[in-house]
Design an enzyme around this catalytic site. Structure first.
Site, mmCIF file in Angstrom:
data_model
loop_
_atom_site.group_PDB
_atom_site.id
_atom_site.type_symbol
_atom_site.label_atom_id
_atom_site.label_comp_id
_atom_site.label_asym_id
_atom_site.label_seq_id
_atom_site.Cartn_x
_atom_site.Cartn_y
_atom_site.Cartn_z
ATOM 1 N N ASP A 172 0.891 -1.219 0.222
ATOM 2 C CA ASP A 172 -0.174 -0.121 -0.024
ATOM 3 C C ASP A 172 0.804 1.349 -0.082
ATOM 4 O OD1 ASP A 172 -2.601 -1.578 0.578
ATOM 5 O OD2 ASP A 172 -1.335 -2.112 2.325
ATOM 6 N N HIS A 214 -4.636 -3.443 6.289
ATOM 7 C CA HIS A 214 -4.389 -3.503 4.827
ATOM 8 C C HIS A 214 -5.925 -4.003 4.412
ATOM 9 C CE1 HIS A 214 -3.108 -5.025 1.074
ATOM 10 N NE2 HIS A 214 -3.299 -6.132 1.228
#
Ligand code: LMR
Length: 305
Positions: free
Chosen positions: A145, A173
């Protein structure tokens, strides 16, 4: 798919450096065993000078023996239309079992990176089942990410990726994660002073990072693999290298005693710094150049022996 990218990077020396021999122990299942044999054959055929051992097995208690690093990737991936949390029932059990096995047989200082989704919760399950291993050694992978956020900021600002720093992924996440553009910098200057399009930052950027994995699944019909492997490499390298002064990396870590007021006793992604490089000694595979192993069994294929 992720492992198939990652293993060749590990074996090449790209991750731990050109003078660090490596032993790869691959944990599979009865179903995947032949595929693992195929991967092991390809590793063997690649003639990596640093690769001293490849062993494969289906028993975590055998495969995790003395492991210095455990990269926990194997889990059911999500398909189109699913959230990562939908995988918890199926995957949670895997990480409970693997936590127990690590606790029993891995190096007491093993570093664990949980990749299989939902990775924050799986990391928590894993560490709770491994009480003899320091909780700070467990990481849930949010580097993917962070990389995605850096890429979008760089593209928007028209700069190269390496000019973007101080990017934090906060939280999980998942689509609830918060990619932090307020503290991020481009060329050392706060992002908001470089990218003046606040609407883009607040609305498009955040959602783009949050949903990137899902969009990719829709396009590919399967989840990210190569970029995930690259982010695992980045995550490991960031842990074994002191973090450059003034910068940080994102990782899902156990929250005990965190300075941000985040709930205790969960795994949450936040800014982290690696202060010391892991010594060669503690990373060493402890294997001589030519290892003759007594571990060969029907479940073990030993290369370079
Ligand atoms: C990703 O972010 O690409 C991975 O976590 C796979 C997924 O389910 O999105």
């Amino acid at each position: 798919m992720i492992s198939n990218h990652l293993l060749f990077k590990l074996a090449s020396g790209e991750v731990f450096g050109p003078d660090q021999p490596i032993a790869l122990k691959l944990l599979g299942s009865e179903r995947s065993f032949e595929a693992l044999e195929g991967v092991a054959m390809e590793l063997e055929d690649s003639l990596f000078p640093l690769l001293r051992e490849v062993s494969i097995g289906i028993d975590a208690y055998e495969v995790f023996q003395d492991a210095d690093w455990a990269l926990l990737i194997g889990a059911k991936p999500r398909g189109p239309g699913m959230e990562r949390a939908d995988l918890l029932d199926i995957n949670g059990q895997i990480f409970a079992e693997q936590g127990k096995a690590l606790n029993a047989v891995a190096s007491r200082n093993v570093k664990v990176i949980v990749v299989g989704n939902p990775c924050n919760t799986n990391a928590l399950i894993c560490l709770k089942n491994a009480p003899d291993i320091p909780a700070k050694n467990f990481h849930a992978l949010t580097r993917l990410d962070e990389n995605r956020a850096k890429c979008q900021l760089a593209l928007k600002a028209g700069v190269f990726y390496d000019k973007v720093s101080n990017v934090t992924i906060w939280g999980n996440h998942s689509t609830t994660q918060v990619p932090d553009f307020l503290n991020a910098k481009i060329n050392g200057i706060p992002v908001k002073e470089v990218i003046k399009d606040t609407k883009w930052l607040e609305e498009e950027f955040t959602e783009m990072v949050q949903k990137r994995g899902g969009v990719l699944i829709k396009k590919w019909g399967r989840s990210s693999a190569a970029s995930t492997a690259v982010s695992v490499v980045d995550a490991i390298r960031s842990l074994v290298t002191p973090t450059p002064e003034g910068d940080w990396i994102s990782s899902g870590v156990y929250t005990a005693g965190n300075p941000y007021g985040i709930a205790e006793d969960i795994v949450f992604s936040m800014p982290c710094r690696s202060k010391v490089s892991v010594s060669k000694e503690s990373l060493s595979c402890n294997i001589p150049l030519l290892k003759l192993s007594s571990k060969i069994s029907s479940n073990f294929l030993l290369l370079h022996s």
